[in-house]
Design a protein around this motif. Structure first.
Motif: not given
Lengths: 332, 281
Positions: B77-86, B113-118
């Motif tokens: 879900g963190a990937n989704r927020v990182f990519d999706g909110m913008p 979760v992608r390491p860079e997102v984490k």
């Protein structure tokens, strides 16, 4: 004295020796009932031993049991139902003599799954349920890079016709699709109508081999999804498989022991089993990473999600109707 | 069967079921703030927590995120927020959006979760809770437990947990997420997708559902998920139930229509209520 009935597959395989004497139907019913409930054999009080026909076969036993349909169902509950997703394999990889690879495809009104071109090509018959026709019209050519819509004509377009666009309906009608307008019936969903028609059109002797694959039944509005899943329960004697990009779903009726043959090139490893109609007090499986052993399953408590298939055959038996799901992959 | 019905004399002396009220005012756009809570809720304002699972964000994700006091991502879900909110806020600078829409916690086994997102969120102060995979509880289950242990308000009494990405995708995940509604039946949890909102109506209460017509409806349904219902009664729908039984294999209330601003439901079984969300929400 051991009784064996040869036609029963699965757990209880019994045969009745020709020279054994038992007292006619009523004793025979008791003995069969005893088998079904795993009780030791009992002779009916006051019963007398008579003579069975020398050649005892499934037909004869069925005749004896004809009067007692409930008992017959109890016996039938030991039958094994085999499942296989070989319809997902490309045709040349399908094993010879696989049952139920003649399937009817029903397309509902959601974005087409990635593997639709292959599913379409290998179907025996194709039915678009109402707005499903819009989907084929709009999306099929993009998926196949083939601009010729004439190559993807469903045999039937059926439903209440409140979603299909007029020009789409005209196009398919002009190309020979049968337009089955069921708008007078607002009681049932489009999928229900399609399954009902398929069943109605199929001769009795072919009903056991019927297999219906459905795309677009999952996702979208949740009440539609629930109604589509309900169709599996309502038509529980038919093989209906709901497919999406991510998974497939089918019903495992409690009346059978189930053997699910896993095509690991296209499905798995994630799977699950759910008692969505009613709780199960006893479910047993083999072939899963976390098998159930006479386990209870209930919403609010334990259900089997994020399980993993650990074998190329999974078996399930339960006292409740269960939904089986397995993830799909590598499908184009 | 008659034996399961309560006799009129007994019914008269049985206390009525307590009422539970439901409202989707959290979906109202920020220009029209939610109506002030009524009745018992007026004393303690409602607080929201948001959980984001690993599916594409629904279009109203920024609105709910802003309303919430606690935001938790389950693993991917963190990937989704990182990519999706913008993507959902195209007029704004993506980096500023990411800083503003930073989760309070990321929980799960961290295999999606992608390491860079984490790393990114960790450096901004997001709590990272690394759980080993546990076959008895799903990611959502763990997030709900986390939230109930760390409530944003004084307690959980007026906490609503809004879950994004619980529907669609893998069916076993969806069923596991619905089971969470049953397992945490004392907690207000609402599963939301672009198309639908769903929540549990426990049989222990009679229910009043306040409909926000500008954002939801008219299509709705009542589903006895997990056990049949021998008697359900509703008001406010086009096809109301009147001591009607519902079960898989028989009747379910689907493709129903809300006709009034308040829908009431009473049942002898836990029901899932679902209502469609309007496209411009």
């Amino acid at each position: 004295m051991r009784w064996r009935i040869p036609f029963l597959a699965g757990k209880w395989l019994w045969h009745i020796p020709c020279n054994t004497k038992i007292s006619g139907i009523s004793y025979f019913k008791t003995s069969v009932l005893s088998l079904a409930h795993e009780q030791p054999l009992r002779r009916r009080r006051g019963g007398r031993i008579g003579i069975l026909p020398p050649r005892l076969d499934a037909r004869v036993i069925r005749d004896y049991l004809q009067e007692d349909k409930m008992l017959w169902r109890t016996i039938r509950s030991m039958e094994v139902m085999a499942h296989s997703s070989s319809f997902l394999l490309p045709k040349l990889h399908q094993p010879a003599k696989t049952p139920a690879n003649n399937y009817t495809l029903v397309v509902l009104n959601q974005q087409l799954p990635r593997f639709m071109p292959r599913l379409w090509a290998q179907a025996k018959m194709r039915i678009c349920a109402d707005g499903g026709a819009n989907r084929i019209f709009d999306e099929m050519s993009q998926m196949t890079n083939d601009l010729d819509r004439n190559r993807y004509i469903p045999e039937i377009v059926e439903g209440d016709m409140d979603s299909i666009r007029p020009e789409v309906k005209r196009f398919y009608s002009s190309q020979g699709s049968k337009i089955s307008d069921k708008s007078h019936n607002q009681e049932t969903t489009d999928l229900h109508k399609c399954i009902s028609s398929i069943r109605h059109r199929t001769p009795d002797h072919e009903k056991a081999n019927l297999c219906v694959l459905v795309t677009g039944a999952l996702g979208g509005r949740f009440d539609h999804e629930a109604a589509n899943i309900n169709v599996l329960y309502v038509f529980s004697d038919m093989r209906i498989v709901l497919l999406s990009d991510d998974c497939l779903i089918q019903l495992l009726p409690k009346t059978h022991h189930h053997e699910i043959y896993i095509e690991s090139s296209v499905e798995g490893p994630h799977c699950g089993i759910f008692p969505i109609g009613a709780p199960s007090t006893s479910t047993t499986t083999t072939g899963l990473k976390w098998n159930l052993s006479d386990a209870e399953m209930r919403f609010g408590s334990m259900i089997s999600t994020s399980n993993i298939v650990d074998s190329d055959k999974v078996t399930v038996q339960s006292d409740a109707d269960l939904l089986w799901t397995i993830s799909l992959r590598n499908l184009t | 069967p008659l034996t399961s019905r309560v006799s009129p004399a007994a019914a008269a002396t049985m206390p009525p079921l307590p009422t539970m009220t439901h409202s989707s005012s959290f979906l109202l756009p920020s220009s029209s703030p939610p109506a002030p809570p009524t009745g018992a809720d007026a004393e303690n304002a409602v607080s929201y927590a948001v959980v984001v699972l690993n599916q594409r964000l629904p279009r109203f994700a920024p609105l709910l995120w802003t309303r919430a006091r606690l935001r938790v991502c389950a693993d991917g879900g963190a990937n989704r927020v990182f990519d999706g909110m913008p993507d959902l806020l195209p007029g704004e600078d993506p980096d500023e959006v990411r800083v503003r829409y930073k989760p309070d916690a990321i929980e799960g086994d961290m295999d999606s979760v992608r390491p860079e997102v984490k790393e990114y969120y960790s450096s901004l102060g997001t709590q990272i809770i690394d759980d080993s995979p546990d076959q008895d509880t799903t990611d959502l289950n763990k997030c709900i437990s986390f939230i109930t242990r760390n409530p944003p308000g004084p307690d959980n009494s007026n906490l609503f947990i809004l879950v994004l990405g619980a529907l669609g995708g893998r069916f076993d995940h969806e069923m596991g997420n619905i089971n969470v509604l049953h397992r945490f039946s004392n907690t207000r949890i609402i599963l939301l997708s672009d198309d639908s909102s769903i929540f549990l109506l426990p049989k222990t209460h009679s229910h009043e559902i306040h409909i926000e017509r500008s954002v939801e409806g008219p299509h709705c349904g009542l589903i006895p998920m997990g056990a049949p219902s021998s008697s359900s009664t509703t008001t406010g729908l086009r096809w109301n139930l009147d001591n009607t039984s519902m079960n898989f294999g028989g009747l379910l209330s689907t493709s129903n229509i809300v006709e009034e601003e308040i829908v009431t439901v009473t049942s002898d079984s836990d029901l899932i209520w679902t209502i469609s969300l309007r496209k411009h929400t």
